[in-house]
Design a protein around this motif. Structure first.
Motif, PDB file in Angstrom:
ATOM      1  N   ARG A  37       0.811  -1.222   0.000  1.00 25.21           N
ATOM      2  CA  ARG A  37       0.000   0.000   0.000  1.00 25.21           C
ATOM      3  C   ARG A  37       0.842   1.268   0.000  1.00 25.21           C
ATOM      4  NH1 ARG A  37      -2.890  -3.072   3.867  1.00 25.21           N
ATOM      5  NH2 ARG A  37      -1.898  -1.912   5.556  1.00 25.21           N
ATOM      6  N   GLN A  38       2.123   1.163   0.037  1.00 23.44           N
ATOM      7  CA  GLN A  38       2.972   2.342   0.088  1.00 23.44           C
ATOM      8  C   GLN A  38       2.947   3.081  -1.245  1.00 23.44           C
ATOM      9  OE1 GLN A  38       6.780   0.891   1.242  1.00 23.44           O
ATOM     10  NE2 GLN A  38       6.359   0.997   3.444  1.00 23.44           N
ATOM     11  N   THR A  39       3.152   4.372  -1.150  1.00 22.06           N
ATOM     12  CA  THR A  39       3.238   5.210  -2.341  1.00 22.06           C
ATOM     13  C   THR A  39       4.539   6.000  -2.300  1.00 22.06           C
ATOM     14  OG1 THR A  39       2.030   7.013  -1.260  1.00 22.06           O
ATOM     15  CG2 THR A  39       0.736   5.433  -2.540  1.00 22.06           C
ATOM     16  N   LEU A  40       4.970   6.435  -3.463  1.00 19.75           N
ATOM     17  CA  LEU A  40       6.216   7.186  -3.595  1.00 19.75           C
ATOM     18  C   LEU A  40       5.945   8.546  -4.205  1.00 19.75           C
ATOM     19  CD1 LEU A  40       8.494   4.383  -5.113  1.00 19.75           C
ATOM     20  CD2 LEU A  40       8.167   4.937  -2.693  1.00 19.75           C
ATOM     21  N   ALA A  41       6.792   9.509  -3.851  1.00 21.31           N
ATOM     22  CA  ALA A  41       6.748  10.801  -4.531  1.00 21.31           C
ATOM     23  C   ALA A  41       7.149  10.616  -5.985  1.00 21.31           C
ATOM     24  CB  ALA A  41       7.675  11.789  -3.827  1.00 21.31           C
ATOM     25  N   GLN A  42       6.693  11.532  -6.825  1.00 23.29           N
ATOM     26  CA  GLN A  42       6.954  11.369  -8.255  1.00 23.29           C
ATOM     27  C   GLN A  42       8.442  11.454  -8.572  1.00 23.29           C
ATOM     28  OE1 GLN A  42       4.385  13.440 -11.015  1.00 23.29           O
ATOM     29  NE2 GLN A  42       2.785  13.687  -9.483  1.00 23.29           N
ATOM     30  N   SER A  43       9.182  12.280  -7.873  1.00 22.10           N
ATOM     31  CA  SER A  43      10.619  12.357  -8.112  1.00 22.10           C
ATOM     32  C   SER A  43      11.300  11.036  -7.776  1.00 22.10           C
ATOM     33  CB  SER A  43      11.225  13.496  -7.297  1.00 22.10           C
ATOM     34  OG  SER A  43      10.957  13.316  -5.904  1.00 22.10           O
ATOM     35  N   ARG A  44      10.880  10.409  -6.676  1.00 20.30           N
ATOM     36  CA  ARG A  44      11.447   9.125  -6.293  1.00 20.30           C
ATOM     37  C   ARG A  44      11.053   8.035  -7.299  1.00 20.30           C
ATOM     38  NH1 ARG A  44      15.629   6.880  -3.598  1.00 20.30           N
ATOM     39  NH2 ARG A  44      15.148   4.689  -3.190  1.00 20.30           N
ATOM     40  N   ALA A  45       9.806   8.056  -7.742  1.00 23.52           N
ATOM     41  CA  ALA A  45       9.350   7.075  -8.726  1.00 23.52           C
ATOM     42  C   ALA A  45      10.108   7.215 -10.036  1.00 23.52           C
ATOM     43  CB  ALA A  45       7.853   7.234  -8.953  1.00 23.52           C
ATOM     44  N   ALA A  46      10.417   8.443 -10.438  1.00 21.47           N
ATOM     45  CA  ALA A  46      11.181   8.645 -11.671  1.00 21.47           C
ATOM     46  C   ALA A  46      12.568   8.042 -11.559  1.00 21.47           C
ATOM     47  CB  ALA A  46      11.266  10.143 -11.985  1.00 21.47           C
ATOM     48  N   ARG A  47      13.208   8.194 -10.419  1.00 20.72           N
ATOM     49  CA  ARG A  47      14.545   7.618 -10.236  1.00 20.72           C
ATOM     50  C   ARG A  47      14.495   6.092 -10.267  1.00 20.72           C
ATOM     51  NH1 ARG A  47      14.963  11.840  -6.403  1.00 20.72           N
ATOM     52  NH2 ARG A  47      14.606  10.366  -4.676  1.00 20.72           N
ATOM     53  N   ARG A  76       0.153  14.478  -6.465  1.00 23.78           N
ATOM     54  CA  ARG A  76      -0.142  13.078  -6.760  1.00 23.78           C
ATOM     55  C   ARG A  76       1.109  12.223  -6.540  1.00 23.78           C
ATOM     56  NH1 ARG A  76      -5.049  12.623  -9.220  1.00 23.78           N
ATOM     57  NH2 ARG A  76      -4.568  10.511  -9.918  1.00 23.78           N
ATOM     58  N   ARG A  77       0.876  10.959  -6.201  1.00 21.03           N
ATOM     59  CA  ARG A  77       1.952  10.032  -5.892  1.00 21.03           C
ATOM     60  C   ARG A  77       1.799   8.769  -6.730  1.00 21.03           C
ATOM     61  NH1 ARG A  77       4.607  11.328  -1.158  1.00 21.03           N
ATOM     62  NH2 ARG A  77       5.173   9.160  -0.757  1.00 21.03           N
ATOM     63  N   VAL A  78       2.775   7.894  -6.627  1.00 19.26           N
ATOM     64  CA  VAL A  78       2.780   6.655  -7.403  1.00 19.26           C
ATOM     65  C   VAL A  78       2.801   5.486  -6.426  1.00 19.26           C
ATOM     66  CG1 VAL A  78       3.955   5.329  -9.203  1.00 19.26           C
ATOM     67  CG2 VAL A  78       4.060   7.829  -9.228  1.00 19.26           C
ATOM     68  N   ALA A  79       1.894   4.560  -6.627  1.00 19.14           N
ATOM     69  CA  ALA A  79       1.818   3.400  -5.744  1.00 19.14           C
ATOM     70  C   ALA A  79       2.977   2.460  -6.018  1.00 19.14           C
ATOM     71  CB  ALA A  79       0.485   2.689  -5.936  1.00 19.14           C
ATOM     72  N   ARG A  80       3.391   1.765  -4.970  1.00 17.76           N
ATOM     73  CA  ARG A  80       4.465   0.789  -5.120  1.00 17.76           C
ATOM     74  C   ARG A  80       4.072  -0.309  -6.105  1.00 17.76           C
ATOM     75  NH1 ARG A  80       9.300   0.191  -5.406  1.00 17.76           N
ATOM     76  NH2 ARG A  80       9.517   1.555  -3.587  1.00 17.76           N
TER      77      ARG A  80
END
Length: 371
Positions: A37-47, A76-80
């Motif tokens: 259920r964790q989500t990531l910030a978009q900058s982290r998801a891009a990396r 907005r965030r990105v789900a794991r």
């Protein structure tokens, strides 16, 4: 989100996705379920996906990567699970980078094996649609196109006459008349992205209104409370230069509809979306009567009591001096307060009659020395 979870997610692992599925099937280990259920910030998801921030934003716009609203009220965030899904696709990461590759006029002309002038004519006529734009240091608009779409256009046999032969006369006449559909086609693509990002009717109405001039929006959304509520869902705009700078004005002109038929279509779409938003929920507005019923009832009772006192005095023939009449503010005072005030005034009047005022200061001293 723990540091161990971040470290494990940096490497593309299909084993993580398989472990999550297995855990869900057998009864869901609490630690694994929490990680899913964790989500990531978009900058982290891009990396983690190996994309530059601009490439990641384009992947989100194209629907290659899905985002979710931030429960904390941020962006907005990105789900794991979405990261794992993209990483498990065939050809990752080269396939993803190929889908989000954007090129300018020179690179696009090279991909289609045409001159830059012919490529520009294709773009102005709407055969190729820009996906994003930016302003260079000379405040000139630089349009970018998806390389994959350009390859598909060049490989189609139907477009061979346009690529190799002369431009048809009808199309040349349109170019001579100043036709340029690049900004309009970009706006159509942009509003499609905004509408795909939300299901809320008020947010969808704000997305359509963002492409219209504020005066046009005010004509359709006449209620100021509805406009204020809709502005709360105004989509985030990409900044181009400082506010009110020449670059910002150029970007604002590109983001605002200009053609009459485009404005008519957007106005109609905004009116329809606004009706859906009103049916879904009403815009908040202040209460029409802020006074409490108790305060209004007490004021009415005091006014009636004042009228009764005036009528009794008129019937009894009580001729009071104007200075002794009730003041307008007395209507707001309870009866026992008015009685105590009247008694105090009578006491002061008697004291004034029985005890004359004593002379003061030098004049009083002279009078006492020389009676």
């Amino acid at each position: 989100m723990s540091g161990n979870t971040i470290t494990q997610s940096v490497t593309p692992s299909t084993n993580t996705a398989a472990a999550l599925l297995n855990a869900t099937a057998v009864g869901a280990n609490p630690a694994v379920a929490t990680a899913a259920r964790q989500t990531l910030a978009q900058s982290r998801a891009a990396r983690e996906l190996g994309l530059k921030r601009g490439e990641f934003d384009l992947a989100v716009r194209l629907g290659c990567v899905r985002t979710v609203p931030d429960e904390g009220g941020g962006g907005r965030r990105v789900a794991r699970a979405e990261i794992d899904r993209v990483m498990s696709e065939d050809g990752f990461p080269d396939g993803l980078k190929k889908r989000v590759e954007a090129v300018g006029t020179s690179e696009g002309a090279a991909l289609m094996d045409v001159t830059a002038a012919r490529f520009t004519r294709f773009a102005r006529l709407g055969f190729v649609v820009p996906v994003k734009f930016y302003l260079n240091r000379y405040r000139a608009v630089v349009w970018l196109y998806l390389a994959e779409e350009l390859r598909q256009f060049a490989e189609s046999e139907e477009n061979a006459p346009l690529l190799n032969g002369r431009t048809p006369e009808g199309l040349r006449d349109q170019l001579d008349a100043g036709l340029d559909l690049r900004a309009r086609n970009w706006r159509g693509r942009h509003v499609g992205f905004l509408l795909r990002q939300t299901e809320d009717p008020w947010a969808r109405a704000a997305a359509v209104a963002s492409l219209l001039d504020p005066a046009q929006v005010a004509e359709i959304v006449a209620d100021p409370y509805e406009r204020a509520y809709m502005n709360r869902f105004d989509p985030e705009r990409t900044t181009h230069g400082a506010p009110d700078s020449p670059a910002a004005h150029v970007a604002a002109r590109i983001m605002t509809a200009e053609d009459p038929d485009e404005i008519s279509w957007l106005r109609s779409d905004l009116a329809n979306t606004l009706q859906e938003a009103r049916a879904h929920r009403r815009a908040p507005r202040p209460s029409p009567n802020p006074r409490t019923p108790v305060a209004s009832r007490e004021r009415s009772e005091l006014i009636q009591e004042r009228r009764r006192l005036i009528e009794e005095r008129q019937q009894s023939g009580d001729a009071r001096q104007p200075t002794e009449a009730l003041r307008p503010t007395d209507v707001l005072r309870p009866a026992h307060v008015r009685q105590s005030t009247g008694a105090r005034q009578q006491t002061e009047a008697r004291q004034t009659i029985d005890e004359p005022e004593r002379p003061r200061r030098l004049l009083g001293w002279l009078r006492r020395r020389n009676p």
